[in-house]
Design an enzyme around this catalytic site. Structure first.
Site, PDB file in Angstrom:
ATOM      1  N   HIS A  59       8.621  -1.867   8.144  1.00  0.00           N
ATOM      2  CA  HIS A  59       7.516  -0.831   7.957  1.00  0.00           C
ATOM      3  C   HIS A  59       6.850  -0.453   9.235  1.00  0.00           C
ATOM      4  CE1 HIS A  59       8.604  -2.110   4.002  1.00  0.00           C
ATOM      5  NE2 HIS A  59       8.487  -0.790   3.408  1.00  0.00           N
ATOM      6  N   HIS A 193       9.786   6.620  -5.778  1.00  0.00           N
ATOM      7  CA  HIS A 193       8.367   6.693  -5.247  1.00  0.00           C
ATOM      8  C   HIS A 193       8.187   7.646  -4.179  1.00  0.00           C
ATOM      9  CE1 HIS A 193       9.847   3.536  -2.835  1.00  0.00           C
ATOM     10  NE2 HIS A 193       8.630   3.269  -2.027  1.00  0.00           N
ATOM     11  N   GLU A 240      15.175   3.982  -0.162  1.00  0.00           N
ATOM     12  CA  GLU A 240      15.395   2.708  -0.046  1.00  0.00           C
ATOM     13  C   GLU A 240      16.274   2.027  -0.975  1.00  0.00           C
ATOM     14  OE1 GLU A 240      10.510   1.964   1.296  1.00  0.00           O
ATOM     15  OE2 GLU A 240      11.292   0.931  -0.686  1.00  0.00           O
TER      16      GLU A 240
END
Length: 285
Positions: A59, A193, A240
């Protein structure tokens, strides 16, 4: 030879790590999330691997927008815990397995997959939260870890099929290592998400549970799902989930062997602003 004995799939929500670090696991909001991993912690104690090959996404800590490899394998002896802006998590540094990592890199590259070799890398919540969920809060992690970072942040991202085929190549690599090792493959990230824009906060329970169904029963068909379907149905960060296909592609049934055994399945909404999904599949050779 080394052998893959199980795959573990889990979300890596950063707020889960914060809840553990701050002693909030028994608060009503978090209690159901952590209850879903109680079986898994006991299972891991009874099925402790020699090495975990952990698929995650960085990230913007180890890699910045200046350089983002599609697939990067950690070949170091140890990995520091990254500072993601509020200090490193209070968890142990991660011990690597350079010998197996180098062997996997050699084998997979010779199978025509381009990997970036990383000899120094700080690891963020994408890797440490799954370890915390399954291992608790030990003074040191109970096994070495090979970090395998996948770019699902900056487009273009790898397709589900490429991830799936890569998992098959990783299985061949592990099985050609001449030391007797019990290896688990962990696929992390997801589930549905979205963190920004008009659809921020999107969670799609139907998509998530259908994904879990197909990951178990029809992984190769699932691998054919185009990335735009993930974005539309699971939100911008739902992509992801292609990382789970790496772990699933590494199982025996995808190389002509027996189907895996489902040991645990868990799904919960919400945890922070996402859904939490978790599976344990044992490999039957």
């Amino acid at each position: 030879m080394a052998r893959i004995t199980a795959t573990v799939f889990t979300s890596h929500v950063p707020a889960i790590g914060a809840a553990m670090d701050l002693g909030k696991t028994q608060e009503p909001y978090w209690q159901k999330v952590f209850a879903g991993y109680e079986y898994s912690r006991q299972w891991l104690k009874e099925n402790k691997p020699d090495v975990v090959f952990l698929v995650f996404n960085d990230h913007a800590t180890a890699f910045s927008l200046e350089m983002i490899p599609t697939f990067a394998i950690g070949t170091a002896a140890e990995y520091a815990v990254a500072d993601e802006g509020w200090g490193p998590r209070p968890v142990p540094k991660v011990q690597g397995h350079p010998e197996l990592a180098a062997h996997i890199a050699q084998s997979v590259i010779q199978q025509d997959f381009d990997l970036t070799l990383v000899n120094r890398m700080d690891v963020d919540h994408g890797l440490t939260v799954p370890l915390s969920l399954l291992c608790g809060q030990p003074k040191e992690w109970p096994f070495p870890v090979i970090p395998f970072a996948v770019n699902v942040v900056q487009y273009p991202v790898p397709s589900g099929m490429r991830c799936f085929r890569l998992g098959q190549a990783i299985r061949k690599a592990v099985e050609s290592f001449d030391e007797d090792l019990n290896v688990q493959i962990w696929g992390t990230g997801g589930m549905s998400h979205q963190l920004q824009g008009p659809r921020a906060g999107l969670i799609n329970k139907e998509f998530d549970n259908a994904f879990l169904d197909r990951l178990i029963a029809d992984p190769e068909g699932l691998a054919r799902v185009p990335h735009i379907d993930y974005v539309r149905d699971a939100g911008s960060e739902g992509i992801e989930l292609v990382m789970w296909l790496i772990a699933r592609g590494a199982m025996a049934d995808m190389a002509g062997g027996a189907k895996p055994s489902l040991r645990h399945r868990f799904y919960h909404v919400p945890a922070s602003n996402t859904a939490v999904g978790h599976l344990i599949l044992e490999d039957n050779g």
